[in-house]
Scaffold this motif. Structure first.
Motif, PDB file in Angstrom:
ATOM      1  N   VAL A   1      -5.639   0.710  27.439  1.00 57.55           N
ATOM      2  CA  VAL A   1      -5.160   1.434  26.264  1.00 57.55           C
ATOM      3  C   VAL A   1      -4.559   2.746  26.747  1.00 57.55           C
ATOM      4  N   PHE A   2      -3.255   2.925  26.488  1.00 54.72           N
ATOM      5  CA  PHE A   2      -2.535   4.080  27.010  1.00 54.72           C
ATOM      6  C   PHE A   2      -2.500   5.224  25.994  1.00 54.72           C
ATOM      7  N   GLN A   3      -2.196   6.421  26.519  1.00 50.61           N
ATOM      8  CA  GLN A   3      -2.096   7.613  25.686  1.00 50.61           C
ATOM      9  C   GLN A   3      -0.977   7.481  24.647  1.00 50.61           C
ATOM     10  N   ASN A   4       0.137   6.845  25.039  1.00 55.47           N
ATOM     11  CA  ASN A   4       1.296   6.759  24.144  1.00 55.47           C
ATOM     12  C   ASN A   4       1.367   5.421  23.396  1.00 55.47           C
ATOM     13  N   TYR A   5       0.249   4.677  23.385  1.00 59.72           N
ATOM     14  CA  TYR A   5       0.092   3.408  22.666  1.00 59.72           C
ATOM     15  C   TYR A   5       0.865   2.256  23.312  1.00 59.72           C
ATOM     16  N   ALA A   6       2.139   2.488  23.737  1.00 59.52           N
ATOM     17  CA  ALA A   6       2.955   1.471  24.424  1.00 59.52           C
ATOM     18  C   ALA A   6       3.087   0.187  23.607  1.00 59.52           C
ATOM     19  N   LEU A   7       3.330   0.333  22.300  1.00 62.52           N
ATOM     20  CA  LEU A   7       3.547  -0.831  21.435  1.00 62.52           C
ATOM     21  C   LEU A   7       5.023  -1.229  21.454  1.00 62.52           C
ATOM     22  N   PHE A   8       5.279  -2.498  21.193  1.00 64.15           N
ATOM     23  CA  PHE A   8       6.659  -2.967  21.076  1.00 64.15           C
ATOM     24  C   PHE A   8       7.160  -2.637  19.662  1.00 64.15           C
ATOM     25  N   PRO A   9       8.159  -1.771  19.541  1.00 61.31           N
ATOM     26  CA  PRO A   9       8.555  -1.296  18.205  1.00 61.31           C
ATOM     27  C   PRO A   9       9.158  -2.379  17.313  1.00 61.31           C
ATOM     28  N   HIS A  10       9.728  -3.453  17.913  1.00 63.92           N
ATOM     29  CA  HIS A  10      10.383  -4.502  17.131  1.00 63.92           C
ATOM     30  C   HIS A  10       9.441  -5.640  16.762  1.00 63.92           C
ATOM     31  N   MET A  11       8.165  -5.530  17.186  1.00 67.93           N
ATOM     32  CA  MET A  11       7.198  -6.587  16.889  1.00 67.93           C
ATOM     33  C   MET A  11       6.197  -6.112  15.848  1.00 67.93           C
ATOM     34  N   SER A  12       5.764  -7.009  14.981  1.00 67.60           N
ATOM     35  CA  SER A  12       4.745  -6.686  13.996  1.00 67.60           C
ATOM     36  C   SER A  12       3.406  -6.427  14.689  1.00 67.60           C
ATOM     37  N   VAL A  13       2.460  -5.940  13.900  1.00 67.49           N
ATOM     38  CA  VAL A  13       1.109  -5.718  14.415  1.00 67.49           C
ATOM     39  C   VAL A  13       0.556  -7.007  15.013  1.00 67.49           C
ATOM     40  N   GLU A  14       0.684  -8.115  14.276  1.00 70.13           N
ATOM     41  CA  GLU A  14       0.193  -9.406  14.753  1.00 70.13           C
ATOM     42  C   GLU A  14       0.814  -9.787  16.088  1.00 70.13           C
ATOM     43  N   ARG A  15       2.127  -9.660  16.183  1.00 73.46           N
ATOM     44  CA  ARG A  15       2.822 -10.087  17.395  1.00 73.46           C
ATOM     45  C   ARG A  15       2.516  -9.171  18.575  1.00 73.46           C
ATOM     46  N   ASN A  16       2.333  -7.877  18.324  1.00 69.22           N
ATOM     47  CA  ASN A  16       1.932  -6.967  19.397  1.00 69.22           C
ATOM     48  C   ASN A  16       0.587  -7.371  19.978  1.00 69.22           C
ATOM     49  N   ILE A  17      -0.339  -7.697  19.096  1.00 75.15           N
ATOM     50  CA  ILE A  17      -1.683  -8.061  19.550  1.00 75.15           C
ATOM     51  C   ILE A  17      -1.680  -9.417  20.246  1.00 75.15           C
ATOM     52  N   ALA A  18      -0.823 -10.315  19.781  1.00 73.37           N
ATOM     53  CA  ALA A  18      -0.775 -11.666  20.348  1.00 73.37           C
ATOM     54  C   ALA A  18      -0.045 -11.732  21.679  1.00 73.37           C
ATOM     55  N   PHE A  19       0.719 -10.702  22.018  1.00 75.84           N
ATOM     56  CA  PHE A  19       1.620 -10.773  23.164  1.00 75.84           C
ATOM     57  C   PHE A  19       0.904 -11.141  24.461  1.00 75.84           C
ATOM     58  N   GLY A  20      -0.201 -10.471  24.766  1.00 76.50           N
ATOM     59  CA  GLY A  20      -0.916 -10.748  26.007  1.00 76.50           C
ATOM     60  C   GLY A  20      -1.470 -12.156  26.071  1.00 76.50           C
ATOM     61  N   LEU A  21      -1.923 -12.662  24.932  1.00 79.78           N
ATOM     62  CA  LEU A  21      -2.445 -14.036  24.886  1.00 79.78           C
ATOM     63  C   LEU A  21      -1.325 -15.043  25.141  1.00 79.78           C
ATOM     64  N   GLN A  22      -0.154 -14.773  24.580  1.00 78.22           N
ATOM     65  CA  GLN A  22       0.985 -15.672  24.787  1.00 78.22           C
ATOM     66  C   GLN A  22       1.407 -15.692  26.250  1.00 78.22           C
ATOM     67  N   MET A  23       1.362 -14.511  26.898  1.00 78.39           N
ATOM     68  CA  MET A  23       1.716 -14.442  28.318  1.00 78.39           C
ATOM     69  C   MET A  23       0.721 -15.232  29.172  1.00 78.39           C
ATOM     70  N   ARG A  24      -0.497 -15.371  28.673  1.00 78.99           N
ATOM     71  CA  ARG A  24      -1.523 -16.115  29.408  1.00 78.99           C
ATOM     72  C   ARG A  24      -1.575 -17.590  28.993  1.00 78.99           C
ATOM     73  N   LYS A  25      -0.609 -17.972  28.173  1.00 72.71           N
ATOM     74  CA  LYS A  25      -0.480 -19.381  27.761  1.00 72.71           C
ATOM     75  C   LYS A  25      -1.698 -19.880  26.970  1.00 72.71           C
ATOM     76  N   VAL A  26      -2.311 -18.988  26.200  1.00 72.60           N
ATOM     77  CA  VAL A  26      -3.401 -19.393  25.315  1.00 72.60           C
ATOM     78  C   VAL A  26      -2.801 -20.216  24.178  1.00 72.60           C
ATOM     79  N   SER A  27      -3.515 -21.227  23.730  1.00 70.32           N
ATOM     80  CA  SER A  27      -2.987 -22.119  22.692  1.00 70.32           C
ATOM     81  C   SER A  27      -2.687 -21.357  21.402  1.00 70.32           C
TER      82      SER A  27
END
Length: 378
Positions: free
Chosen positions: A87-113
């Protein structure tokens, strides 16, 4: 979200060091972290705490030392192979992604179903209480809500370790208090192991199981909040633990009743911490809450005469700044409000006045506090 299983029993940092152009930003960090602990790295800007966190995350390669998890060396692994949440000081969120998609991003990169991703994202959003904002973009959220998204994105991965780099520094005072409670709640309810970087001693004391105080890249003290609050090992730690009154003094006498110290403003008895000798330079540390305004009936030795310069209302008490004869400002808490210009006499319990050895230069002369403060700031 189910309680995160402890992926390790102990994480051991041995002789951790990182240099930049010949300058040691971090040197000789030794620390053993047990699963489930909340560790705070505390110190001023430039002390090495963020460097230590980035080395642990794998974002910076080590110059010296090793990192092992249950005896298995991990400092040779890439950041993604370590599986830590960050968790970074500047949040480092993707501005074009919704809350759901920001949270899901790491799981998708890990090929979680897809079904597992949806379940874990839904649970993470509920944990940080953002159900009503799941479809929003980061720009539509407050700072505190954005920080909750960043925390959810880290914990949804069910990491063995969560690393937090001053995550609350961009929030206002009330939000910081609220988020401190939330982070501690999540840490406990999910069984996380957390390493948290901050320069705020109140934040560290309220959240951490153990604190690691750093100065100029080196560990000064490791201990529980109570240990560091009541028994700092040197004046640098005392400074960070709320001993706002730091005075250069000379030790005039040492005995069973403590040490007698003096300067232009005072001649009082205190408690020695470490090696101080009669005739030697020392530094006297007193918390504002341990320094009181003496009554007119209070007589005898150990009183400090000063003139009230400023009075601030702090709810149940007043914060008073009083100027001593030398021009030094002393800070004291008082239930009653004196008036600026009033002459006051200040007294401290010898057990609450800690006397530390002063820092000496190459010639053996005491280094002024102002010089050390300027050095730390750079």
């Amino acid at each position: 979200m189910a309680t995160t299983p402890h992926a390790f029993e102990t994480l051991k940092l041995t002789g951790l060091g990182r240099s930049f152009g010949g300058h040691a930003a971090l040197a000789g960090l030794d620390l053993t972290i047990r699963a489930g602990e909340f560790i705070a790295l505390l110190g001023p800007s430039g002390c090495g705490k963020s460097t230590a966190l980035n080395c642990l995350a794998g974002l910076l390669p080590l110059t010296h030392g090793t990192i092992t998890m249950d005896e298995k060396r991990i400092d040779t692994l890439s950041p993604e192979q370590r599986g830590f949440g960050m968790v970074f000081q500047n949040y480092a969120l993707f501005p074009h992604m919704s809350v759901e998609r920001n949270i899901a991003f790491g799981l998708q990169m890990r090929k979680v179903s897809r079904s597992e991703t949806k379940r874990r994202v839904t649970e993470a959003i509920a944990l940080v209480k953002l159900e009503a904002h799941a479809k929003k973009l980061p720009g539509q959220l407050s700072g505190g809500q954005q920080q909750r998204v960043a925390i959810a994105r880290a914990i949804v991965l069910e990491p063995s370790l969560v690393l937090m780099d001053e995550p609350l520094s961009n929030l206002d005072a009330k939000l910081r208090l609220d988020m401190r409670t939330e982070i501690r709640r999540l840490h406990q309810s999910l069984g996380l192991t957390t390493i948290y970087v901050t320069h705020d001693q109140e934040e560290a004391l309220s959240m951490a199981d153990r604190l690691v105080v750093l100065r100029e890249g080196r560990v000064q003290q490791v201990g529980t909040p109570e240990e560091l609050h009541t028994a700092p090992v040197n004046w640098h730690v005392a400074d960070f633990m709320g001993y706002r009154n730091l005075l250069d003094v000379t030790v005039t006498e040492s005995g069973a009743e403590g040490v007698l110290v003096s300067n232009e403003d005072l001649h009082i008895r205190g408690t020695a911490v470490g090696g101080v000798t009669p005739g030697g330079a020392a530094r006297l540390a007193i918390r504002p809450e341990d320094l009181r305004i003496a009554s007119s009936e209070d007589t005898g030795d150990g009183l400090i005469v000063a003139e009230v310069a400023v009075v601030e209302y702090h709810g149940r008490e007043f914060s008073v700044g009083a100027t001593a004869k030398s021009g030094t400002t002393l800070y004291v808490r008082s239930e009653l409000a004196p008036q600026p210009g009033d002459k006051v006499r200040l007294r401290v319990d010898p057990a609450r006045a800690l006397v530390f050895a002063a820092d000496l230069d190459a010639a053996g002369e005491p280094v002024a506090q102002t010089a050390l403060a300027g050095e730390a700031a750079t």
